[in-house]
Scaffold this motif. Sequence first.
Motif, PDB file in Angstrom:
ATOM      1  N   GLU A  45      48.892  -7.323  16.224  1.00  0.00           N
ATOM      2  CA  GLU A  45      48.602  -5.920  16.532  1.00  0.00           C
ATOM      3  C   GLU A  45      47.912  -5.227  15.345  1.00  0.00           C
ATOM      4  O   GLU A  45      46.920  -4.518  15.516  1.00  0.00           O
ATOM      5  CB  GLU A  45      49.899  -5.205  16.882  1.00  0.00           C
ATOM      6  N   GLN A  46      48.419  -5.451  14.139  1.00  0.00           N
ATOM      7  CA  GLN A  46      47.841  -4.818  12.947  1.00  0.00           C
ATOM      8  C   GLN A  46      46.434  -5.350  12.667  1.00  0.00           C
ATOM      9  O   GLN A  46      45.530  -4.580  12.315  1.00  0.00           O
ATOM     10  CB  GLN A  46      48.741  -5.031  11.726  1.00  0.00           C
ATOM     11  N   LEU A  47      46.235  -6.655  12.822  1.00  0.00           N
ATOM     12  CA  LEU A  47      44.897  -7.237  12.652  1.00  0.00           C
ATOM     13  C   LEU A  47      43.921  -6.634  13.658  1.00  0.00           C
ATOM     14  O   LEU A  47      42.807  -6.243  13.305  1.00  0.00           O
ATOM     15  CB  LEU A  47      44.940  -8.754  12.848  1.00  0.00           C
ATOM     16  N   THR A  48      44.341  -6.563  14.912  1.00  0.00           N
ATOM     17  CA  THR A  48      43.488  -6.030  15.978  1.00  0.00           C
ATOM     18  C   THR A  48      43.109  -4.580  15.710  1.00  0.00           C
ATOM     19  O   THR A  48      41.938  -4.208  15.812  1.00  0.00           O
ATOM     20  CB  THR A  48      44.195  -6.156  17.346  1.00  0.00           C
ATOM     21  N   LEU A  51      40.653  -4.309  12.677  1.00  0.00           N
ATOM     22  CA  LEU A  51      39.308  -4.775  13.010  1.00  0.00           C
ATOM     23  C   LEU A  51      38.613  -3.809  13.975  1.00  0.00           C
ATOM     24  O   LEU A  51      37.415  -3.555  13.850  1.00  0.00           O
ATOM     25  CB  LEU A  51      39.357  -6.184  13.597  1.00  0.00           C
ATOM     26  N   ALA A  52      39.359  -3.248  14.911  1.00  0.00           N
ATOM     27  CA  ALA A  52      38.783  -2.281  15.854  1.00  0.00           C
ATOM     28  C   ALA A  52      38.281  -1.035  15.123  1.00  0.00           C
ATOM     29  O   ALA A  52      37.291  -0.427  15.528  1.00  0.00           O
ATOM     30  CB  ALA A  52      39.818  -1.899  16.910  1.00  0.00           C
ATOM     31  N   ARG A  53      38.952  -0.650  14.021  1.00  0.00           N
ATOM     32  CA  ARG A  53      38.519   0.501  13.217  1.00  0.00           C
ATOM     33  C   ARG A  53      37.309   0.161  12.341  1.00  0.00           C
ATOM     34  O   ARG A  53      36.719   1.031  11.726  1.00  0.00           O
ATOM     35  CB  ARG A  53      39.643   0.960  12.285  1.00  0.00           C
ATOM     36  N   GLY A  54      37.007  -1.125  12.216  1.00  0.00           N
ATOM     37  CA  GLY A  54      35.914  -1.536  11.354  1.00  0.00           C
ATOM     38  C   GLY A  54      36.369  -1.964   9.973  1.00  0.00           C
ATOM     39  O   GLY A  54      35.552  -2.240   9.093  1.00  0.00           O
ATOM     40  N   ARG A  67      34.963  -7.572  11.020  1.00  0.00           N
ATOM     41  CA  ARG A  67      34.235  -7.285  12.257  1.00  0.00           C
ATOM     42  C   ARG A  67      32.751  -7.318  11.942  1.00  0.00           C
ATOM     43  O   ARG A  67      32.310  -6.694  10.978  1.00  0.00           O
ATOM     44  CB  ARG A  67      34.644  -5.905  12.784  1.00  0.00           C
ATOM     45  N   ILE A  68      31.994  -8.053  12.741  1.00  0.00           N
ATOM     46  CA  ILE A  68      30.545  -8.086  12.567  1.00  0.00           C
ATOM     47  C   ILE A  68      29.873  -7.672  13.874  1.00  0.00           C
ATOM     48  O   ILE A  68      30.431  -7.850  14.953  1.00  0.00           O
ATOM     49  CB  ILE A  68      30.041  -9.479  12.118  1.00  0.00           C
ATOM     50  N   TYR A  69      28.695  -7.115  13.757  1.00  0.00           N
ATOM     51  CA  TYR A  69      27.939  -6.658  14.920  1.00  0.00           C
ATOM     52  C   TYR A  69      26.838  -7.655  15.224  1.00  0.00           C
ATOM     53  O   TYR A  69      26.103  -8.067  14.326  1.00  0.00           O
ATOM     54  CB  TYR A  69      27.325  -5.280  14.636  1.00  0.00           C
ATOM     55  N   ARG A  70      26.727  -8.059  16.470  1.00  0.00           N
ATOM     56  CA  ARG A  70      25.668  -8.967  16.912  1.00  0.00           C
ATOM     57  C   ARG A  70      24.709  -8.179  17.784  1.00  0.00           C
ATOM     58  O   ARG A  70      25.109  -7.580  18.783  1.00  0.00           O
ATOM     59  CB  ARG A  70      26.249 -10.127  17.726  1.00  0.00           C
ATOM     60  N   GLU A  71      23.444  -8.171  17.414  1.00  0.00           N
ATOM     61  CA  GLU A  71      22.406  -7.503  18.202  1.00  0.00           C
ATOM     62  C   GLU A  71      22.244  -8.218  19.544  1.00  0.00           C
ATOM     63  O   GLU A  71      22.587  -9.387  19.673  1.00  0.00           O
ATOM     64  CB  GLU A  71      21.066  -7.535  17.460  1.00  0.00           C
ATOM     65  N   LYS A  72      21.668  -7.507  20.525  1.00  0.00           N
ATOM     66  CA  LYS A  72      21.390  -8.180  21.794  1.00  0.00           C
ATOM     67  C   LYS A  72      20.333  -9.247  21.531  1.00  0.00           C
ATOM     68  O   LYS A  72      19.507  -9.123  20.619  1.00  0.00           O
ATOM     69  CB  LYS A  72      20.956  -7.193  22.864  1.00  0.00           C
ATOM     70  N   ARG A  73      20.419 -10.322  22.308  1.00  0.00           N
ATOM     71  CA  ARG A  73      19.494 -11.431  22.089  1.00  0.00           C
ATOM     72  C   ARG A  73      19.338 -12.248  23.358  1.00  0.00           C
ATOM     73  O   ARG A  73      20.097 -12.078  24.314  1.00  0.00           O
ATOM     74  CB  ARG A  73      19.989 -12.312  20.947  1.00  0.00           C
ATOM     75  N   GLN A  74      18.387 -13.135  23.329  1.00  0.00           N
ATOM     76  CA  GLN A  74      18.164 -14.043  24.441  1.00  0.00           C
ATOM     77  C   GLN A  74      19.084 -15.248  24.290  1.00  0.00           C
ATOM     78  O   GLN A  74      19.270 -15.772  23.187  1.00  0.00           O
ATOM     79  CB  GLN A  74      16.711 -14.534  24.448  1.00  0.00           C
ATOM     80  N   GLY A  75      19.647 -15.672  25.392  1.00  0.00           N
ATOM     81  CA  GLY A  75      20.472 -16.868  25.408  1.00  0.00           C
ATOM     82  C   GLY A  75      20.032 -17.749  26.552  1.00  0.00           C
ATOM     83  O   GLY A  75      19.081 -17.421  27.267  1.00  0.00           O
ATOM     84  N   ALA A  88      24.536  -6.693  23.122  1.00  0.00           N
ATOM     85  CA  ALA A  88      25.017  -6.466  21.760  1.00  0.00           C
ATOM     86  C   ALA A  88      26.533  -6.327  21.817  1.00  0.00           C
ATOM     87  O   ALA A  88      27.083  -5.784  22.784  1.00  0.00           O
ATOM     88  CB  ALA A  88      24.388  -5.201  21.193  1.00  0.00           C
ATOM     89  N   HIS A  89      27.205  -6.845  20.792  1.00  0.00           N
ATOM     90  CA  HIS A  89      28.664  -6.789  20.793  1.00  0.00           C
ATOM     91  C   HIS A  89      29.200  -7.042  19.388  1.00  0.00           C
ATOM     92  O   HIS A  89      28.480  -7.473  18.498  1.00  0.00           O
ATOM     93  CB  HIS A  89      29.245  -7.813  21.765  1.00  0.00           C
ATOM     94  N   TYR A  90      30.489  -6.755  19.227  1.00  0.00           N
ATOM     95  CA  TYR A  90      31.175  -7.040  17.969  1.00  0.00           C
ATOM     96  C   TYR A  90      31.893  -8.378  18.084  1.00  0.00           C
ATOM     97  O   TYR A  90      32.364  -8.750  19.154  1.00  0.00           O
ATOM     98  CB  TYR A  90      32.207  -5.954  17.639  1.00  0.00           C
ATOM     99  N   GLN A  91      31.991  -9.060  16.963  1.00  0.00           N
ATOM    100  CA  GLN A  91      32.741 -10.299  16.874  1.00  0.00           C
ATOM    101  C   GLN A  91      33.654 -10.241  15.667  1.00  0.00           C
ATOM    102  O   GLN A  91      33.438  -9.440  14.760  1.00  0.00           O
ATOM    103  CB  GLN A  91      31.805 -11.501  16.700  1.00  0.00           C
ATOM    104  N   CYS A  92      34.624 -11.125  15.649  1.00  0.00           N
ATOM    105  CA  CYS A  92      35.513 -11.250  14.500  1.00  0.00           C
ATOM    106  C   CYS A  92      35.091 -12.493  13.724  1.00  0.00           C
ATOM    107  O   CYS A  92      34.963 -13.567  14.306  1.00  0.00           O
ATOM    108  CB  CYS A  92      36.953 -11.388  14.971  1.00  0.00           C
ATOM    109  N   ARG A  93      34.859 -12.327  12.436  1.00  0.00           N
ATOM    110  CA  ARG A  93      34.530 -13.461  11.579  1.00  0.00           C
ATOM    111  C   ARG A  93      35.736 -13.741  10.685  1.00  0.00           C
ATOM    112  O   ARG A  93      36.342 -12.825  10.149  1.00  0.00           O
ATOM    113  CB  ARG A  93      33.330 -13.152  10.709  1.00  0.00           C
TER     114      ARG A  93
END
Length: 109
Positions: A45-48, A51-54, A67-75, A88-93
């Motif tokens: 819960e604390q990790l989540t 990370l949600a706060r940045g 937390r990292i931001y991924r731009e929209k892209r072709q897949g 575009a979305h956020y990911q956890c590294r």
Amino acid sequence: AEPLCSNEGRREGFALDQRHLQREISEKAGISQQQAALLLECLSEQLTMALARGDWVSLPSFGTFERIYREKRQGRNPKTGELLELAAHYQCRFRPSKTIKDALNALSD
């Protein structure tokens, strides 16, 4: 330093799932499995929330989560080969600590 938990009797590729982790924590810390479950739930819960706060989270003997931001892209759909637009979305590294890196490399020697 000697590890707190032993891998004796475990097969290679063993998945340490939540239930097994609770049991290991319970035995090593001398607490009930319910308390170990609560500890893992609070940690998650604390990790989540962080990370949600940045924020980034650093656990020195374990590693760093950020937390990292991924731009929209072709897949591409691997089954059909069809081009897709990935939103575009956020990911956890996760970056493992030197302790973990050294332990992993020691196992491969």
